[in-house]
Design a protein around this motif. Structure first.
Motif, PDB file in Angstrom:
ATOM      1  N   VAL B 179       0.874  -1.201  -0.223  1.00 15.07           N
ATOM      2  CA  VAL B 179      -0.047  -0.087  -0.054  1.00 15.07           C
ATOM      3  C   VAL B 179       0.771   1.212  -0.064  1.00 15.07           C
ATOM      4  O   VAL B 179       1.578   1.327   0.825  1.00 15.07           O
ATOM      5  CB  VAL B 179      -1.043   0.093   1.224  1.00 15.07           C
ATOM      6  N   HIS B 180       0.879   2.208  -1.094  1.00 12.62           N
ATOM      7  CA  HIS B 180       1.876   2.998  -1.344  1.00 12.62           C
ATOM      8  C   HIS B 180       1.290   4.005  -2.171  1.00 12.62           C
ATOM      9  O   HIS B 180       0.781   3.853  -3.319  1.00 12.62           O
ATOM     10  CB  HIS B 180       2.889   2.154  -1.965  1.00 12.62           C
ATOM     11  N   PRO B 181       1.339   5.484  -2.043  1.00 14.47           N
ATOM     12  CA  PRO B 181       1.233   6.435  -3.110  1.00 14.47           C
ATOM     13  C   PRO B 181       1.848   6.068  -4.488  1.00 14.47           C
ATOM     14  O   PRO B 181       2.879   5.508  -4.492  1.00 14.47           O
ATOM     15  CB  PRO B 181       1.908   7.737  -2.607  1.00 14.47           C
ATOM     16  N   SER B 182       1.085   6.219  -5.430  1.00 15.01           N
ATOM     17  CA  SER B 182       1.486   5.994  -6.744  1.00 15.01           C
ATOM     18  C   SER B 182       0.694   4.490  -7.286  1.00 15.01           C
ATOM     19  O   SER B 182       0.979   4.283  -8.347  1.00 15.01           O
ATOM     20  CB  SER B 182       2.777   6.217  -7.199  1.00 15.01           C
ATOM     21  N   SER B 211       5.546   3.037   6.422  1.00 14.19           N
ATOM     22  CA  SER B 211       6.314   4.329   6.274  1.00 14.19           C
ATOM     23  C   SER B 211       5.309   5.320   5.397  1.00 14.19           C
ATOM     24  O   SER B 211       5.307   6.289   5.542  1.00 14.19           O
ATOM     25  CB  SER B 211       7.686   4.381   5.556  1.00 14.19           C
ATOM     26  N   HIS B 212       4.334   4.807   4.458  1.00 15.04           N
ATOM     27  CA  HIS B 212       3.556   5.485   3.766  1.00 15.04           C
ATOM     28  C   HIS B 212       2.288   5.797   4.238  1.00 15.04           C
ATOM     29  O   HIS B 212       1.556   6.629   3.879  1.00 15.04           O
ATOM     30  CB  HIS B 212       3.091   4.779   2.357  1.00 15.04           C
ATOM     31  N   PHE B 213       2.222   5.336   5.558  1.00 12.21           N
ATOM     32  CA  PHE B 213       1.077   5.805   6.458  1.00 12.21           C
ATOM     33  C   PHE B 213       1.165   7.137   7.284  1.00 12.21           C
ATOM     34  O   PHE B 213       0.299   7.744   7.435  1.00 12.21           O
ATOM     35  CB  PHE B 213       0.732   4.678   7.282  1.00 12.21           C
ATOM     36  N   VAL B 214       2.451   7.224   7.732  1.00 12.63           N
ATOM     37  CA  VAL B 214       2.817   8.166   8.683  1.00 12.63           C
ATOM     38  C   VAL B 214       2.203   9.776   7.898  1.00 12.63           C
ATOM     39  O   VAL B 214       1.658  10.554   8.669  1.00 12.63           O
ATOM     40  CB  VAL B 214       4.080   8.131   9.030  1.00 12.63           C
TER      41      VAL B 214
END
Lengths: 335, 335, 335, 335, 335, 335
Positions: B179-182, B211-214
């Motif tokens: 789960v990650h932007p882009s 890391s992408h949630f923060v």
């Protein structure tokens, strides 16, 4: 209260301009920030003096003035990449043409030159709008976007906008870019970089719309002070943050406006998280002399309720500074 | 401490696998999460038994195991639109080919099928990776992205990934999307929507990388609980927030990694804002049984310092739950 | 570092005292805070000199001292209403008897008197414990709990504890009530009220355990200063807050310990939200001279890992104050 | 780790320099930031070559270097008004003289010139210190302090310091003012104004000591970026905030250091609220090449424990930046 | 504004219903949420058609409607344990009887069945109320409350309420439980558990009263979305947090309402911390079609001032959603 | 609404009292808090009965009352050190005299005695004012301010004010010191110390003006409760915090009022961060019976707009407490 308050007509372009003018006038607005779409204003008719006079007459009929015109939708296409269905949906057929991206960009650039020209004809000194951006799509930085790619994006912006700004200079009008995600300048540091890219030429300034600052954790008041010589216009749009439950994400989840699961949403001015009073006081401090324009966007509220309420809200807080300091009252000179 | 800790080799693919294995083994890692790029693992050679055995032998030589393999770079190209220079930079020539976007996408999809196949050959049950997304570029919602466009993006994802997942099912391997932007799923609500798009089929689960949630204000611990039956893998990457001065924006300003003006940045695990201990405890609670993998990314620190330090950090906090409740000590039964 | 650090044996009472003493000694604790349950200490044998000396000998064998003993479980029953299965589970048969509530309360009160007596025999000056409360159950204030009912609860406490405290005075021992939900004093204002109820008699002081302050939003450091003359003992138990996702409630949802959905949970000292260093420095400032006792409770961690780690944590931060002020170095007197 | 770490001797001036050097050397410091008081360094002996060489020899004996010297106490007296008992307590008799304020100020100014001269003799390029301020006393703005009074204060500073800085220029040394309450520059905007007052002359830069930023709500990391060409030295002193209970005030209540009721207090580096790691990373980014100096102040801790602990803390976080970006590992060029 | 706004009469039951109706009508309320105590509504007279019609006539006389009736006080007694003086104070003699707890519970249960019956006779589809709880008293989890005890409490609830809900089903009325401390469902996770205990039967839904969410750190807006198919009624009661000074505890310290030392207190709607506008917008989003009812509770304000003010507040913010999206104005279709 | 609301005339002393009275009366104020400067009130004429009666007549003419008079400017000079231009600017020539500091202090002290005397003549029970302070200038604690120096400052205050307070006692008037930076009591702990210094004599109490609490992070509501027997008057002045962008400092940067770069600023009551409603409710709780006085200071707003607006704001929130508790409505006694 001497500072004029205007209504931006962009969100009302499904209505004929006359109808919008009638409403705005009844609510007590001082003028309109005319959008260059719908039937509100057509930049391609800039050298049709009768048309231009007709627009001014219509406003005068409702006792409204125009200090600024806007052309976000065409400016957006000047630098954008990709050019896709979204652009087709908001561009007039003459600019979309066959949809070939480069052709669209160039026709959009011509339109922006004409927007400067019609502004001059109207006696208007400022055009508000978007620039578009060929590098916005790299925002997540994955796949890796190198410094070279980012640099190229700012250069592309400069290459495409400098000729447009030359026309602005010719006719004595300034462009006020709205700092906004999906544009070349969308936050503080990208604004610094954008102004550098364009050599800080005076023709290019900023439209301060704080709604986009809120969800990026930027300080809209400090922004006014830092760029005080480039604040060419002020749009009032508000944003309500709805993060804080661990699920609603800061990026909005690609959910439509007014969905309460978005981490942020546009909301009627005064209902959101923009520090309006501090902002208006800072506008006084930096000597901004233009109008304050209500750009009303709130997908969860009826605009016929919201627009007059927003006017009342702004009028109450956008007061003039006082003539004298209160410490004067302590002075022994008065005794 | 029984839970194995592995090192993801993706950020070390400029080194030969053997060198990475040697380092990881010396530092005390239990295994490697092999990246399918560099010389680490080549999915196209899935039916070359000698090659596959050779990879296993190399790991065994350094007393390392492999539970998971990763292929983010190729997965990214399956749905992406546009396909551009960034993809060319990270794809092998055989997949980039002539660079025609649709051809790239299809060759990337074939590679992902092969990744499932080589996983099966290696005795690995989970492939980690990205999906790409044709709608990420609409994240700012301007120009307006209609519900229809968004819906089409999720459908495009399902259409492209279902055939890939069929191969996963055939060979008994599961895909863990990061789960990650882009990507198609980049936050909580987009993950809900993504799982719906794919009919919640069991072949498609999640790689939890907090890391992408923060920086999106998401709760990584609650996410584990909500999707507890879809947590197929865990990657440890950390993020440090640097907003709060009114200038550093939440979106990163298109500044490169390690620039202190970015509103957030990847940072060595344990140096950032991820609630690691709570997360590890929740992994215990939901019965996650796989390894914890250190995905080391920190552009401001030397990886040779960071990777062993991260291992030590994770080992200290990723402890097993106790056998009995402490309240037992109050019981009169013990008297 | 001169301040002694002890281990409270209450959470280890399923083990024989000798086993606990052996562990604590190996880890480096300076002494034990003996619990009056399990086989650790039996107050009813206060006049059995051989028994008492045997306990002291056992401690001496492992080079441990005892400054404080604890009897939370029996103290709890002195005022509680209702008396139910929960009490039966933690009380010895001799005190539970036939389970008639008033009988249980009176037998528990006798036990507390004996606890004072055995403390005196052991050379211990402080007994730590709970008071119980007949009004805790009114905490939600619905159905309405009138001021009269609340007043009656504090009076009930005074009526039941004054005779017990008379025995404490007789034998020269002080009672240190642990401020704790479910007790007569559970927060700041209820502590003020409790001390008033008992006429501020010196026999009744406080056991400062900050874990209960954290989730009630109380300032544990300020509490030390405000009640500086009533801080008779210090227990180190930590609490981790897990609210903030909109779902995990401040009251814990009646979920068991170590469930990550609780809004707060006990956690090994140093892993939670207590401001330990500020607290230890304030203990120095107010002149607290007793031991610091680790009351280890963490349902998500193995106590054999946690107890020595907590000792190390406390030792590092509970340092002595310096002899001289650093400003002295600026003085011209030294030249 | 290549960046040197030094110990500032100002808080150790009650000890002979040799004793301090011995301690610092044993703890592993790379050098000393010599204070110009106690017996550590006497600027008035700047032209005594033997004395100067003796100081260097003493340092060399303990394998220590000196990159920076400090003279806060005398600098303080240059602009201060009033000059009172506090100055008498920290000034040597030769400078205090008869205590006539203007005489004190002028003798202090001469001492600062000598400090530049002795720095040059020692091969040191930077002198750290305070400026004093005639307008600090107006900080509460009541009775009203007019703009004229404030302006006069900055002018007074420029008038008094320009002649001193002329000597700095002559001998090729720079002055690094510590931004600090009670000085002419004590926060962000006063630093901007101070640099303007002095015409941004290069001889005058800043000593970045973040402890004073914390309790003023300033961003120490952003400060480094904004004044990146004026960061001449770095002192590590930490501050712990203790507001938040409604009683402990932000101004410290005129309570002595180490009183836990102060809203903030100096504390051993790493025990407080300074974002050290972000700060050190930003020092890497802006290209600061000097030492990091531990200015140890903590009235609640023994300095013999604190000073070596602070060194270890700084060493662990003040790491060098890596040579290459981690994205390189994704490049197809490595295949 | 089409959504009706009603006044809950529970806090006005010391006045005759006619007097309350007269006041509410004058203030502009659209209807009343009738309380089943005082002389407002007597469920035991459900089969007295004349009585029922009389109530409707009285409302009609003041141009008021009734969509919902409430019986919190009797519902409370269905599961509560202990049953004590607090219940005697709020129950009618016929239900209290001899005060034997089990008898009280059973008579209260019968009353709740009658409440469903009289609702049906009144043409009302929803009964609001409390459930009581036999396990609320275990909230502090000390003495230890085992999972078995907690489970038994939920089972007790199901056993006692299922027969009541059978009557609701018979007469076509739904029960809306107010999520509230001291009840079986008092926060998010206990609501999840409660709905499971009752098999998610449709007869049992929720009365959303956000005042209880605020001090438990729950997200009232997210709660609406999560339980969108169980939101059967909406009560507006507000809560003001007063923690933050380190003394005022989150649990209220057993201090009476309106004591400013409580960590939270009920307060007139719009004066507290409930995010009302976001809540009303979410009610629009989830399609809630019922009334919004003002449950006025504020021990520090005169209700004759507060009730009309609250109505005005709710009317201003509980607006209808707009018919069309504002993006429509950008469409080229309008040109 | 029975509590009177007055306007403090200190910030209006450049206008003749009659003009101020006329304005205040028209706006609806109940009375004036007369300032002893401008032409408003001259304490030196305390024994001129005609003068005194004239003042009362003037107020009566405009239907205004006077409960309190104020003499901040002269009180300031009683203890201040240094005495400088700022004092000359605000003191009348008769008190400034030759400007010799000690003479100024003594003449100011005499004026304060006269202020008590004229208060008594006017029938006024409370004089509001400042004390000045000889130690305020040490607020930064550098150069080091020893405990002895601080102690001496409190003693100086006691020595200078005790004789003044003796006169207050003689004439039956109380002094209400405004807790304010630059005064002897400026925060919580300095107020504790100040009251000790003066032996808690009843003649000396406090004027609660919360504006100074906000930027010091003090809890103004808790302050009311803690000092409930010393709250002799209430002034409403508001403060807006503007820290949070990393640049605007908590100390104000010596920037003038209304500069948006100050970390805090005075602002019209209701526009800032004071918790007014909680404060007014606490005033009800502690039984404060005096007037609420609007001390209007806002350098960014016209006072002719601000003063009536502030009155309306205070009237709306400073309501009386209700006569009965709302729980009464639940009682079965009403049935």
């Amino acid at each position: 209260m001497s500072r004029p308050i205007t209504l931006f007509t962009g969100q009302w372009a499904d209505l004929p301009l006359e109808e919008v003018a009638k409403l705005a006038s009844e609510w007590g607005y001082d003028g309109l920030e005319l959008a260059c779409w719908g039937d509100h204003l057509d930049p391609s008719r800039w050298d049709d003096d009768e048309y231009v006079q007709g627009r001014l007459d219509l406003l005068a009929k409702y006792n409204l003035k125009v200090w600024v015109i806007s052309n976000h939708l065409k400016g957006q296409a000047v630098c954008d990449d990709p050019i896709d269905q979204r652009h087709k949906d908001i561009l007039p057929p003459a600019i979309w043409g066959d949809g070939d991206p480069e052709g669209v960009r160039q026709r959009a650039a011509e339109e922006m030159k004409n927007t400067a020209r019609i502004a001059a004809k109207l006696g208007v000194k400022t055009v508000v709008g978007f620039t578009g951006s060929s590098i916005w799509k790299y925002i997540a930085m994955f796949p890796p976007a190198s410094q070279e790619m980012i640099d190229a994006g700012y250069q592309d912006f400069a290459d495409r906008w400098n000729p447009i700004l030359d026309v602005f200079d010719e006719v004595g009008v300034r462009f006020a870019h709205e700092v906004h995600p999906s544009e070349i300048a969308f936050d503080y540091w990208s604004t610094v970089r954008t102004l550098e890219a364009i050599g800080h030429r005076e023709a290019f300034g900023l439209n301060w719309d704080p709604s986009h600052f809120v969800w990026q954790d930027l300080d809209p008041v400090g922004f006014l002070y830092e760029f005080k010589d480039r604040i060419y216009h002020v749009d009032c749009k508000d944003t309500k943050m709805r993060v804080g439950n661990g699920k609603n994400g800061r990026l909005g989840s690609l959910l439509q406006w007014a969905d309460g699961r978005r981490g942020w949403d546009f909301i009627s001015t005064g209902h959101g998280d923009v520090p309006w009073e501090d902002s208006f006081r800072m506008l006084n401090q930096i000597g901004y002399e233009g109008p304050i324009s209500v750009e009303w966007e709130d997908a969860g509220m009826d605009r016929l309720i919201g627009a007059p309420e927003a006017l009342e809200f702004v009028r109450r807080l956008a007061f003039d500074p006082p003539a004298a300091a209160f410490d004067a009252a302590f002075s022994t000179k008065t005794e």
